[in-house]
Write a protein that holds these residues in place. Structure first.
Motif, short mmCIF file in Angstrom:
data_model
loop_
_atom_site.label_atom_id
_atom_site.label_comp_id
_atom_site.label_asym_id
_atom_site.label_seq_id
_atom_site.Cartn_x
_atom_site.Cartn_y
_atom_site.Cartn_z
N ASP A 145 0.91 -1.15 0.06
CA ASP A 145 -0.28 -0.01 0.09
C ASP A 145 0.94 1.22 0.12
N GLY A 146 1.41 1.68 -1.17
CA GLY A 146 2.13 2.93 -1.39
C GLY A 146 3.22 2.60 -2.16
N ASP A 147 4.18 3.44 -2.43
CA ASP A 147 5.26 3.55 -3.42
C ASP A 147 6.31 2.49 -2.83
N ASP A 148 6.57 1.78 -3.81
CA ASP A 148 7.78 0.89 -3.77
C ASP A 148 9.18 1.66 -3.38
N ASP A 149 9.14 2.76 -3.49
CA ASP A 149 10.40 3.54 -3.38
C ASP A 149 10.15 4.34 -1.89
N ALA A 150 9.28 4.39 -1.38
CA ALA A 150 9.17 4.85 -0.11
C ALA A 150 10.27 4.72 0.98
N GLU A 151 10.57 5.87 1.61
CA GLU A 151 11.61 5.67 2.39
C GLU A 151 11.32 4.87 3.60
N ARG A 152 10.22 4.81 3.96
CA ARG A 152 9.69 4.13 5.26
C ARG A 152 8.83 2.80 4.87
N ILE A 153 9.00 1.78 5.45
CA ILE A 153 8.15 0.55 5.45
C ILE A 153 7.55 0.35 6.77
N ILE A 154 6.50 0.02 6.64
CA ILE A 154 5.76 -0.30 7.88
C ILE A 154 4.83 -1.79 7.78
N TYR A 155 4.88 -2.66 8.56
CA TYR A 155 4.01 -3.84 8.57
C TYR A 155 2.93 -3.78 9.49
N THR A 156 1.72 -4.16 9.12
CA THR A 156 0.51 -4.41 9.92
C THR A 156 -0.36 -5.32 9.43
N PHE A 157 -0.76 -6.32 10.61
CA PHE A 157 -1.48 -7.20 10.35
C PHE A 157 -2.96 -6.75 10.11
N TYR A 164 6.82 -1.41 13.47
CA TYR A 164 7.77 -0.28 12.90
C TYR A 164 9.13 0.02 13.40
N GLN A 165 9.92 0.71 12.73
CA GLN A 165 11.26 1.14 13.14
C GLN A 165 11.34 2.37 13.86
N HIS A 166 11.80 2.60 15.23
CA HIS A 166 11.93 3.76 16.06
C HIS A 166 13.16 3.78 16.61
N ASP A 167 13.95 4.85 16.37
CA ASP A 167 15.16 5.27 16.93
C ASP A 167 16.18 3.97 16.92
N VAL A 174 6.34 -2.28 18.39
CA VAL A 174 4.69 -2.95 18.03
C VAL A 174 3.69 -2.09 18.73
N MET A 175 2.74 -1.67 17.79
CA MET A 175 1.71 -1.04 18.35
C MET A 175 0.22 -1.90 18.01
N GLN A 176 -0.46 -2.19 19.01
CA GLN A 176 -1.74 -3.13 18.90
C GLN A 176 -2.82 -2.11 18.88
N GLY A 177 -3.90 -2.20 18.09
CA GLY A 177 -4.98 -1.44 17.74
C GLY A 177 -4.59 -0.10 16.88
N VAL A 178 -5.62 0.74 16.87
CA VAL A 178 -5.58 1.87 16.17
C VAL A 178 -4.60 2.91 16.85
N PRO A 179 -3.55 3.48 16.61
CA PRO A 179 -2.67 4.36 17.37
C PRO A 179 -3.10 5.62 17.71
N ILE A 233 5.10 6.53 14.41
CA ILE A 233 4.91 5.32 13.61
C ILE A 233 5.33 5.76 12.23
N MET A 234 4.82 6.83 11.75
CA MET A 234 4.96 7.17 10.35
C MET A 234 6.39 7.47 10.18
N GLY A 235 7.10 8.00 11.22
CA GLY A 235 8.49 8.50 10.88
C GLY A 235 8.68 9.95 10.80
N SER A 236 7.36 10.60 10.63
CA SER A 236 7.61 12.07 10.19
C SER A 236 6.18 12.79 10.46
N PRO A 237 6.19 14.10 10.41
CA PRO A 237 5.15 14.79 10.54
C PRO A 237 4.04 14.62 9.47
N ALA A 238 2.65 14.81 9.54
CA ALA A 238 2.08 14.47 8.48
C ALA A 238 2.54 15.40 7.27
#
Length: 252
Positions: A115-127, A225-228, A233-238, A246-251
């Protein structure tokens, strides 16, 4: 979806650890601890004639310090005269970091929908379960980052919430354009249900379930997700104040 993940065996959290000695060569106190359930991973240097050993038990890392005569072991955190923690960083490098790296590979090898660009600088996995309203809410939350090309969400599909969740997840995985199908579903469209699937897709979904279970995750969405530089891991809606982390940057 990462097509090759359908044809590779699932790598769970079992790690092939580099051993500095065979198990029978550990000092007697460590062998006794092993019988109580500890796994000894690596030896490391410690002050005051002690030898440190990085270990884990039930997924939690800990350190054991063996005395110079190898007759006694102390389990816990070692601090110096200034109160500095001499244990935590070593455990992270010797136990947690390799485990996180192995887990990240397992996530990459699972059956996910991009879901999103293959070249995105950040990757997040979600079940993600197709019947999960909270997954839909999280999908909505992530749109600014995904649509700006900054983040690629990788939805590891599972079918755990309702009786028809598995067949919906399989239908999304097996369609010609899983990314478009998932986006359409999250926007409110019905999923086109497939009557038959190649066995590989059923196996892939089962492996996703195994992976989720092995991580002790019981809710969707569950997001990794990676942080520092560390895996979180985050369970549920953040909550809103966690999104930028989680997203690694401001919106955008």
């Amino acid at each position: 979806m990462k097509k090759c993940s359908l044809y590779r065996p699932l790598a769970l959290l079992a790690v092939t650890w580099p051993l500095s000695a065979m198990a029978e060569d550990w000092p007697a106190p460590l062998q006794a601890l092993e019988k109580q359930g500890l796994t000894i991973h690596e030896r490391f240097e410690a002050p005051a004639g002690l030898t440190g050993y990085a270990a884990s038990v039930q997924g939690r890392e800990l350190a054991a310090y063996v005395t110079q005569d190898e007759k006694y072991a102390l389990v816990g955190t070692l601090v110096d005269a200034q109160g500095n923690d001499l244990t935590t960083d070593r455990l992270y490098e010797l136990v947690k970091k390799p485990q996180d790296e192995e887990l990240w590979k397992s996530l990459a090898d699972s059956a996910w929908i991009a879901d999103g660009d293959d070249d995105a600088e950040r990757i997040i996995y979600t079940f993600t379960d197709p019947n999960c309203p909270y997954c839909k809410k999280f999908w909505d939350q992530t749109r600014p980052w995904v649509e700006a090309g900054k983040v690629q969400m990788r939805h590891i599909m599972v079918g755990i919430l309702k009786q028809d969740s598995p067949i919906k997840a399989l239908s999304l995985l097996a369609t010609d354009d899983p990314a478009a199908a998932l986006a359409a579903h999250q926007r409110g469209n019905e999923i086109s249900i497939f009557e038959e699937y190649p066995r590989d897709y059923e196996d892939a979904l089962a492996e996703n379930h195994q992976l989720m279970q092995s991580l002790g995750l019981g809710a969707t969405p569950s997001t990794l997700y990676q942080h520092d530089g560390k895996l979180s891991v985050m369970q549920g809606v953040p909550p809103a104040d966690m999104l930028e982390t989680i997203m690694g940057s401001p919106a955008p």
